[in-house]
Design a protein around this motif. Structure first.
Motif, mmCIF file in Angstrom:
data_model
loop_
_atom_site.group_PDB
_atom_site.id
_atom_site.type_symbol
_atom_site.label_atom_id
_atom_site.label_comp_id
_atom_site.label_asym_id
_atom_site.label_seq_id
_atom_site.Cartn_x
_atom_site.Cartn_y
_atom_site.Cartn_z
ATOM 1 N N ALA A 97 11.146 -9.502 5.741
ATOM 2 C CA ALA A 97 10.593 -8.791 4.586
ATOM 3 C C ALA A 97 11.685 -8.511 3.551
ATOM 4 N N ASP A 98 12.865 -8.137 4.013
ATOM 5 C CA ASP A 98 13.971 -7.866 3.089
ATOM 6 C C ASP A 98 14.388 -9.129 2.342
ATOM 7 N N LEU A 99 14.309 -10.279 3.003
ATOM 8 C CA LEU A 99 14.646 -11.546 2.347
ATOM 9 C C LEU A 99 13.672 -11.829 1.207
ATOM 10 N N LEU A 100 12.385 -11.658 1.445
ATOM 11 C CA LEU A 100 11.405 -11.883 0.389
ATOM 12 C C LEU A 100 11.646 -10.939 -0.784
ATOM 13 N N ARG A 101 11.927 -9.685 -0.495
ATOM 14 C CA ARG A 101 12.146 -8.703 -1.574
ATOM 15 C C ARG A 101 13.437 -9.006 -2.333
ATOM 16 N N ALA A 102 14.441 -9.490 -1.628
ATOM 17 C CA ALA A 102 15.695 -9.837 -2.308
ATOM 18 C C ALA A 102 15.480 -11.012 -3.254
ATOM 19 N N CYS A 103 14.679 -11.991 -2.830
ATOM 20 C CA CYS A 103 14.367 -13.119 -3.717
ATOM 21 C C CYS A 103 13.593 -12.639 -4.937
ATOM 22 N N ALA A 104 12.598 -11.783 -4.710
ATOM 23 C CA ALA A 104 11.804 -11.260 -5.823
ATOM 24 C C ALA A 104 12.660 -10.440 -6.776
ATOM 25 N N ALA A 105 13.592 -9.666 -6.228
ATOM 26 C CA ALA A 105 14.455 -8.829 -7.060
ATOM 27 C C ALA A 105 15.359 -9.654 -7.963
ATOM 28 N N ARG A 106 15.657 -10.882 -7.548
ATOM 29 C CA ARG A 106 16.468 -11.782 -8.371
ATOM 30 C C ARG A 106 15.631 -12.534 -9.400
ATOM 31 N N GLY A 107 14.342 -12.240 -9.437
ATOM 32 C CA GLY A 107 13.472 -12.869 -10.415
ATOM 33 C C GLY A 107 12.924 -14.211 -9.997
ATOM 34 N N TRP A 108 13.119 -14.594 -8.718
ATOM 35 C CA TRP A 108 12.602 -15.868 -8.249
ATOM 36 C C TRP A 108 11.146 -15.687 -7.837
ATOM 37 N N ARG A 109 10.325 -16.662 -8.117
ATOM 38 C CA ARG A 109 8.939 -16.619 -7.671
ATOM 39 C C ARG A 109 8.889 -16.913 -6.172
ATOM 40 N N VAL A 110 8.156 -16.107 -5.440
ATOM 41 C CA VAL A 110 8.076 -16.215 -3.985
ATOM 42 C C VAL A 110 6.675 -16.679 -3.603
ATOM 43 N N VAL A 111 6.608 -17.841 -2.940
ATOM 44 C CA VAL A 111 5.323 -18.420 -2.548
ATOM 45 C C VAL A 111 5.352 -18.719 -1.052
ATOM 46 N N LEU A 112 4.326 -18.286 -0.339
ATOM 47 C CA LEU A 112 4.181 -18.636 1.068
ATOM 48 C C LEU A 112 3.409 -19.935 1.168
ATOM 49 N N ALA A 113 3.936 -20.871 1.950
ATOM 50 C CA ALA A 113 3.295 -22.177 2.130
ATOM 51 C C ALA A 113 3.120 -22.409 3.625
ATOM 52 N N SER A 114 1.982 -21.988 4.146
ATOM 53 C CA SER A 114 1.768 -21.968 5.590
ATOM 54 C C SER A 114 0.700 -22.952 6.024
ATOM 55 N N SER A 115 0.913 -23.557 7.189
ATOM 56 C CA SER A 115 -0.092 -24.427 7.789
ATOM 57 C C SER A 115 -1.187 -23.641 8.494
ATOM 58 N N ALA A 116 -1.070 -22.318 8.495
ATOM 59 C CA ALA A 116 -2.091 -21.470 9.110
ATOM 60 C C ALA A 116 -3.347 -21.439 8.241
ATOM 61 N N SER A 117 -4.456 -20.994 8.837
ATOM 62 C CA SER A 117 -5.668 -20.767 8.065
ATOM 63 C C SER A 117 -5.481 -19.515 7.201
ATOM 64 N N GLU A 118 -6.360 -19.357 6.224
ATOM 65 C CA GLU A 118 -6.268 -18.183 5.359
ATOM 66 C C GLU A 118 -6.408 -16.887 6.153
ATOM 67 N N ARG A 119 -7.317 -16.877 7.108
ATOM 68 C CA ARG A 119 -7.518 -15.678 7.920
ATOM 69 C C ARG A 119 -6.283 -15.362 8.754
ATOM 70 N N GLU A 120 -5.722 -16.385 9.386
ATOM 71 C CA GLU A 120 -4.537 -16.196 10.221
ATOM 72 C C GLU A 120 -3.345 -15.741 9.380
ATOM 73 N N LEU A 121 -3.207 -16.306 8.184
ATOM 74 C CA LEU A 121 -2.106 -15.897 7.318
ATOM 75 C C LEU A 121 -2.258 -14.447 6.895
ATOM 76 N N ARG A 122 -3.485 -13.995 6.674
ATOM 77 C CA ARG A 122 -3.703 -12.600 6.296
ATOM 78 C C ARG A 122 -3.195 -11.669 7.390
ATOM 79 N N VAL A 123 -3.437 -12.022 8.653
ATOM 80 C CA VAL A 123 -2.946 -11.216 9.766
ATOM 81 C C VAL A 123 -1.420 -11.178 9.760
ATOM 82 N N MET A 124 -0.772 -12.327 9.537
ATOM 83 C CA MET A 124 0.688 -12.363 9.511
ATOM 84 C C MET A 124 1.245 -11.592 8.320
#
Length: 241
Positions: A97-124
């Motif tokens: 979680a800290d890694l994602l926030r550090a990327c966002a704080a630097r102004g980088w766009r953060v996108v999750l690209a998962s092979s999981a289903s939408e429902r499974e990704l929501r749980v994660m």
């Protein structure tokens, strides 16, 4: 997931299972047991090596392309039901979680690209607890072909709104590196999914770190801080030991 300002011409695309969430071996056990329920045997070492690709490719790898494809849906459903038993206990990897926030704080766009289903990704995502840092997501439900096909990475690029030359993909499996390479995106590998440094670099990862916490500690010296044309040889900040 609104715009946070800063340098928004750069994106970091993250795989989730094994990259941000400590779930690879849970998937391994779920697939192993699903196969056993249908009279199939595959050692966990082989199952583990297939986690991260789409279920169709994984079953090709384990059972062969000449198998009875009519059972694929049932096998996938059995895996999903077995894996769902762990949902209440899913845990993020240290520093994720800290890694994602550090990327966002630097102004980088953060996108999750998962092979999981939408429902499974929501749980994660609920377990990860970093939605404030995420700009967009893509799942297996958004594409026709799964990793190592480049489709998921290409769709993530579309949602990031940046060209391939201004993005980096972070993943833990050789399938992540292969999919990123086919989409023209440079890749950083993590060892947190159980694949070796040699496997990841052989598949195209230009840097390899122990896990999200290790990448976070070296973020400003990593490929994420300076995406651009691919180069040969190790980059400064890459873990070579």
């Amino acid at each position: 997931m609104g715009d946070r300002g800063g340098r928004r011409d750069t994106a970091v695309l993250f795989d989730v299972d094994g990259t941000l969430m400590d779930t690879v071996y849970l998937h391994t056990v779920a697939w192993w047991e699903a196969l056993r329920q249908y009279g199939e045997r595959a050692p966990m070492s082989r199952v583990h090596r297939g986690v991260g690709m789409g279920s169709d490719h994984l079953l090709d790898r384990l059972l062969g392309d000449d198998r009875d494809h009519d059972r694929d849906s049932a096998l996938s459903a059995a895996h999903d039901a077995l894996y769902a038993q762990f949902w209440t206990r899913l845990a993020p990897l240290e520093g994720a979680a800290d890694l994602l926030r550090a990327c966002a704080a630097r102004g980088w766009r953060v996108v999750l690209a998962s092979s999981a289903s939408e429902r499974e990704l929501r749980v994660m995502r609920d377990a990860l607890g970093a939605d404030d840092a995420i700009d967009a997501v893509t799942t297996a439900d958004d594409v026709d072909a799964s990793k190592p096909s480049p489709d998921l990475v290409a769709r993530a690029l579309e949602r990031a709104g940046v060209p391939a030359s201004r993005a980096v993909f972070v993943g833990d499996a050789v399938w992540d590196a292969e999919a990123a390479g086919r989409a023209g995106v440079r890749c950083v590998g993590l060892l947190s999914g159980g694949m070796s440094r040699e496997e990841l670099t052989g598949a195209g990862a230009e840097e390899v770190y122990e896990g999200p916490a290790d990448l976070l500690a070296r973020l400003d010296r990593s490929l994420l801080a300076d995406p651009g044309p691919p180069q040969r040889g190790p980059r400064r900040g890459a873990r070579a030991e």
